[in-house]
Design a protein around this motif. Structure first.
Motif, mmCIF file in Angstrom:
data_model
loop_
_atom_site.group_PDB
_atom_site.id
_atom_site.type_symbol
_atom_site.label_atom_id
_atom_site.label_comp_id
_atom_site.label_asym_id
_atom_site.label_seq_id
_atom_site.Cartn_x
_atom_site.Cartn_y
_atom_site.Cartn_z
ATOM 1 N N UNK A 89 -9.755 -7.527 4.581
ATOM 2 C CA UNK A 89 -9.102 -7.515 3.273
ATOM 3 C C UNK A 89 -8.282 -6.249 3.026
ATOM 4 N N UNK A 90 -8.488 -5.206 3.840
ATOM 5 C CA UNK A 90 -7.699 -3.981 3.687
ATOM 6 C C UNK A 90 -6.268 -4.152 4.172
ATOM 7 N N UNK A 91 -6.012 -5.234 4.894
ATOM 8 C CA UNK A 91 -4.721 -5.369 5.563
ATOM 9 C C UNK A 91 -3.874 -6.488 4.968
ATOM 10 N N UNK A 92 -2.603 -6.199 4.896
ATOM 11 C CA UNK A 92 -1.613 -7.171 4.439
ATOM 12 C C UNK A 92 -1.509 -8.297 5.476
ATOM 13 N N UNK A 93 -1.012 -9.458 5.034
ATOM 14 C CA UNK A 93 -0.936 -10.635 5.906
ATOM 15 C C UNK A 93 0.478 -11.182 5.947
ATOM 16 N N UNK A 94 0.889 -11.547 7.144
ATOM 17 C CA UNK A 94 2.130 -12.296 7.373
ATOM 18 C C UNK A 94 1.681 -13.708 7.752
ATOM 19 N N UNK A 95 1.836 -14.625 6.830
ATOM 20 C CA UNK A 95 1.375 -15.999 7.006
ATOM 21 C C UNK A 95 2.394 -16.820 7.789
ATOM 22 N N UNK A 96 1.922 -17.532 8.817
ATOM 23 C CA UNK A 96 2.763 -18.493 9.525
ATOM 24 C C UNK A 96 2.350 -19.895 9.102
ATOM 25 N N UNK A 97 3.226 -20.560 8.397
ATOM 26 C CA UNK A 97 2.987 -21.950 8.005
ATOM 27 C C UNK A 97 4.337 -22.620 7.817
ATOM 28 N N UNK A 98 4.712 -23.447 8.790
ATOM 29 C CA UNK A 98 6.038 -24.059 8.796
ATOM 30 C C UNK A 98 6.038 -25.282 7.884
ATOM 31 N N UNK A 99 6.454 -25.078 6.673
ATOM 32 C CA UNK A 99 6.430 -26.127 5.661
ATOM 33 C C UNK A 99 7.367 -25.748 4.521
#
Length: 256
Positions: free
Chosen positions: A151-161
Motif C-alpha cells: 500500500x506504500x506504493x503507487x500503482x500503474x494499472x493495466x486493464x485494456x478496456x
C-alpha cells in the motif's frame, strides 16, 4: 474518467525508431520507456532505451522508466533493481520508475513470494531516491499480490478496456495495447496519468531532481503526505470490502 487525465504512451524496442516531435505534436504528454529487463547482463538493456530518452529530452516530453521482471525470488528482484539503477544512472525521469510484474513464469510462485519480490525491487529503488511504482494487471492486483503489503506504493494499472473496473487505488492506467500514434510505426500502448507527477517528483527532490530552496516549502513532507493519503484510501477500500462481506454472510445465514 477522472478530472485530471494526462495522455501518454509506453514504449520499448518493439516500437523501433520513434519520431518524438510528431508524438508530442499529436498530443502525447508523457512516455514510459523500458530501459532493461532481467539482471546483470548488458545484452538485456533495451536497444532503443537511450534513443528514446534522448528523443523525449530533445522535444521536452516528460518520461518515466519501467523494468520488466523475470525474478523468481526476492533476491532476484534485488539484483534486478541494482541492474536497473545502474542502467538508468544519469537519467532524470519526471514520471515514476516502475517495476513491471506480469511474466507468465512468475504466476505460480504464490502470493507471498510474488509480494516479497515486488517489495524487494520497489524498496531498493525507493531507498535510492526514486518515486517507485508497481505495474500489474487487474488479475495480478486482485488475485496474485497481497496489496495490503504494497500500500506504500503507487500503482500503474493495466486493464485494456473502455473503463477500469479495478477497485483499488492507482495513479496511472494503461487502457490499450493497440493504439495508433503519429511518429510511431505500428501499435503502441496508451496510458492515462491521474497525478501531476513532474511536480510531485521534482518538488520532492526525487529521481535525480534537486529541491528548489527558493520555494521555501518542505516538498519531502508533501510527498510523504501524498503517500499517507494514498494509504488511507487503500484502508478505506479494505474496510468497505470487509463490510460488504459481513453483509453477504448475514444474508446467507438468513436464507439458511
Amino acid at each position: 474518467m477522472r478530472e485530471l487525465a494526462i495522455q501518454g504512451i509506453d514504449v520499448s524496442y518493439a516500437q523501433g525508431n520513434i519520431d518524438w516531435a510528431k508524438v508530442k505534436a499529436s498530443g502525447g504528454a508523457f512516455a514510459m520507456i523500458r530501459p532493461c529487463y532481467g539482471w546483470d547482463d548488458d545484452s538485456q538493456i533495451d536497444r532503443y532505451f537511450r534513443a528514446n530518452v534522448q528523443g523525449c529530452e530533445a522535444v521536452g516530453m516528460p518520461y518515466g522508466l519501467y523494468h520488466y521482471s523475470y525474478a523468481q525470488t526476492p533476491e532476484d528482484a534485488q539484483k534486478e533493481a541494482k541492474f536497473f539503477l545502474r542502467v538508468i544512472d544519469g537519467c532524470r525521469p519526471e514520471y515514476p520508475v516502475v517495476f513491471d510484474l506480469e511474466d507468465s513464469s512468475q504466476q505460480k510462485l504464490g502470493k507471498s513470494t510474488l509480494t516479497d519480490i515486488a517489495k524487494a525491487f520497489l524498496s531498493t529503488v525507493e531507498k535510492a531516491g526514486y518515486y517507485a511504482m508497481l505495474y500489474a494487471n487487474k488479475y495480478w492486483l486482485t488475485g496474485l499480490l497481497d496489496m495490503s503489503r504494497l500500500s506504500n506504493y503507487d500503482v500503474w494499472l493495466a486493464q485494456w478496456s473502455s473503463a477500469p473496473t479495478y477497485s483499488g487505488n492507482y495513479g496511472m492506467w494503461q487502457y490499450s495495447a493497440s493504439g495508433s500514434v503519429p511518429g510511431i510505426s505500428g501499435a503502441v500502448d496508451l496510458d492515462y496519468a491521474y497525478q501531476d507527477y513532474p511536480s510531485i517528483i521534482q518538488n520532492a527532490g526525487l529521481n535525480g531532481w534537486k529541491k528548489n530552496p527558493a520555494t521555501g516549502s518542505d516538498y519531502q513532507a508533501m510527498y510523504e503526505a501524498q503517500k499517507a493519503l494514498y494509504e488511507a484510501e487503500v484502508q478505506k477500500v479494505e474496510t468497505l470490502k470487509a463490510g460488504i462481506q459481513e453483509i453477504i454472510s448475514k444474508m446467507q445465514n438468513m436464507v439458511k
